[in-house]
Design a protein around this motif. Structure first.
Motif, PDB file in Angstrom:
ATOM      1  N   ALA A 236       0.808  -1.219   0.000  1.00  0.00           N
ATOM      2  CA  ALA A 236       0.000   0.000   0.000  1.00  0.00           C
ATOM      3  C   ALA A 236       0.841   1.268   0.000  1.00  0.00           C
ATOM      4  O   ALA A 236       0.339   2.336  -0.306  1.00  0.00           O
ATOM      5  N   HIS A 237       2.124   1.158   0.314  1.00  0.00           N
ATOM      6  CA  HIS A 237       2.986   2.338   0.301  1.00  0.00           C
ATOM      7  C   HIS A 237       4.431   1.893   0.165  1.00  0.00           C
ATOM      8  O   HIS A 237       4.773   0.729   0.404  1.00  0.00           O
ATOM      9  N   GLY A 238       5.260   2.817  -0.262  1.00  0.00           N
ATOM     10  CA  GLY A 238       6.666   2.489  -0.408  1.00  0.00           C
ATOM     11  C   GLY A 238       7.362   3.454  -1.345  1.00  0.00           C
ATOM     12  O   GLY A 238       6.898   4.570  -1.569  1.00  0.00           O
ATOM     13  N   THR A 239       8.457   3.004  -1.904  1.00  0.00           N
ATOM     14  CA  THR A 239       9.268   3.802  -2.816  1.00  0.00           C
ATOM     15  C   THR A 239       9.384   3.051  -4.132  1.00  0.00           C
ATOM     16  O   THR A 239       9.562   1.838  -4.141  1.00  0.00           O
TER      17      THR A 239
ATOM     18  N   THR B 270      -1.130   3.905  -1.860  1.00  0.00           N
ATOM     19  CA  THR B 270      -2.284   3.356  -2.547  1.00  0.00           C
ATOM     20  C   THR B 270      -3.492   3.435  -1.624  1.00  0.00           C
ATOM     21  O   THR B 270      -3.455   2.914  -0.513  1.00  0.00           O
ATOM     22  N   LEU B 271      -4.522   4.095  -2.096  1.00  0.00           N
ATOM     23  CA  LEU B 271      -5.750   4.244  -1.325  1.00  0.00           C
ATOM     24  C   LEU B 271      -6.837   3.414  -1.987  1.00  0.00           C
ATOM     25  O   LEU B 271      -7.141   3.604  -3.163  1.00  0.00           O
ATOM     26  N   THR B 272      -7.405   2.475  -1.267  1.00  0.00           N
ATOM     27  CA  THR B 272      -8.459   1.637  -1.836  1.00  0.00           C
ATOM     28  C   THR B 272      -9.817   2.279  -1.604  1.00  0.00           C
ATOM     29  O   THR B 272     -10.024   3.006  -0.635  1.00  0.00           O
ATOM     30  N   VAL B 273     -10.737   1.973  -2.490  1.00  0.00           N
ATOM     31  CA  VAL B 273     -12.107   2.459  -2.379  1.00  0.00           C
ATOM     32  C   VAL B 273     -12.828   1.517  -1.419  1.00  0.00           C
ATOM     33  O   VAL B 273     -12.861   0.305  -1.648  1.00  0.00           O
ATOM     34  N   PRO B 274     -13.401   2.039  -0.325  1.00  0.00           N
ATOM     35  CA  PRO B 274     -13.993   1.159   0.691  1.00  0.00           C
ATOM     36  C   PRO B 274     -15.058   0.197   0.157  1.00  0.00           C
ATOM     37  O   PRO B 274     -15.110  -0.944   0.581  1.00  0.00           O
TER      38      PRO B 274
ATOM     39  N   GLN C   9     -10.836  -1.287  -6.980  1.00  0.00           N
ATOM     40  CA  GLN C   9     -10.385   0.018  -7.454  1.00  0.00           C
ATOM     41  C   GLN C   9      -9.493   0.656  -6.406  1.00  0.00           C
ATOM     42  O   GLN C   9      -9.691   0.483  -5.216  1.00  0.00           O
ATOM     43  N   ALA C  10      -8.512   1.424  -6.892  1.00  0.00           N
ATOM     44  CA  ALA C  10      -7.601   2.096  -5.977  1.00  0.00           C
ATOM     45  C   ALA C  10      -7.096   3.383  -6.623  1.00  0.00           C
ATOM     46  O   ALA C  10      -7.069   3.509  -7.848  1.00  0.00           O
ATOM     47  N   LEU C  11      -6.709   4.314  -5.796  1.00  0.00           N
ATOM     48  CA  LEU C  11      -6.091   5.556  -6.240  1.00  0.00           C
ATOM     49  C   LEU C  11      -4.650   5.504  -5.782  1.00  0.00           C
ATOM     50  O   LEU C  11      -4.372   5.308  -4.590  1.00  0.00           O
ATOM     51  N   CYS C  12      -3.714   5.647  -6.708  1.00  0.00           N
ATOM     52  CA  CYS C  12      -2.290   5.605  -6.383  1.00  0.00           C
ATOM     53  C   CYS C  12      -1.713   7.012  -6.494  1.00  0.00           C
ATOM     54  O   CYS C  12      -1.863   7.664  -7.525  1.00  0.00           O
ATOM     55  N   LEU C  13      -1.084   7.471  -5.422  1.00  0.00           N
ATOM     56  CA  LEU C  13      -0.482   8.794  -5.374  1.00  0.00           C
ATOM     57  C   LEU C  13       1.032   8.644  -5.379  1.00  0.00           C
ATOM     58  O   LEU C  13       1.585   7.896  -4.569  1.00  0.00           O
TER      59      LEU C  13
END
Length: 112
Positions: free
Chosen positions: A41-44, A61-65, A70-74
């Protein structure tokens, strides 16, 4: 398929399909064995761009509850890092010469 399989380890139809593919296709069997199906869900992440070279990003990475599919990756570059400067150059500007000048990319070339 690997991420889905990791999220749904008790999906009988998927397990059957994966088993069949592993039996019939050596390439698939090797590909499957080399894959890490755990979700990060996070890293480099490190990328290589043909114009500016290496870019290093932190990602989240933020998942849609209501929809785990689906997910939003920042992706973000550390402020005033080589990756930050490279992103400004790719955006058509120039990176600030000093942090005090602000985070926005300059639209004019830097002074000599």
């Amino acid at each position: 398929m690997s991420l889905y399989a990791g999220r749904h380890p008790h999906d009988a139809r998927l397990a059957e399909l994966i088993g069949e593919l592993c039996v019939r296709d050596e390439g698939f069997r090797q590909w499957r064995a080399d894959r890490d199906v755990l979700e990060h869900a996070h890293g480099t992440k490190l990328y290589r761009h043909s114009l500016v070279g290496e870019l290093t990003f932190e990602y989240e990475t933020l998942t849609v509850p209501d929809d785990a599919g689906q997910a939003l990756c920042l992706y973000t570059a550390q402020p005033d890092s080589p990756s930050d400067h490279a992103l400004c150059l790719l955006a058509g500007g120039s990176a600030p010469a000093h942090p005090a000048e602000g985070r926005a990319c300059s639209s004019s070339p830097p002074s000599p």
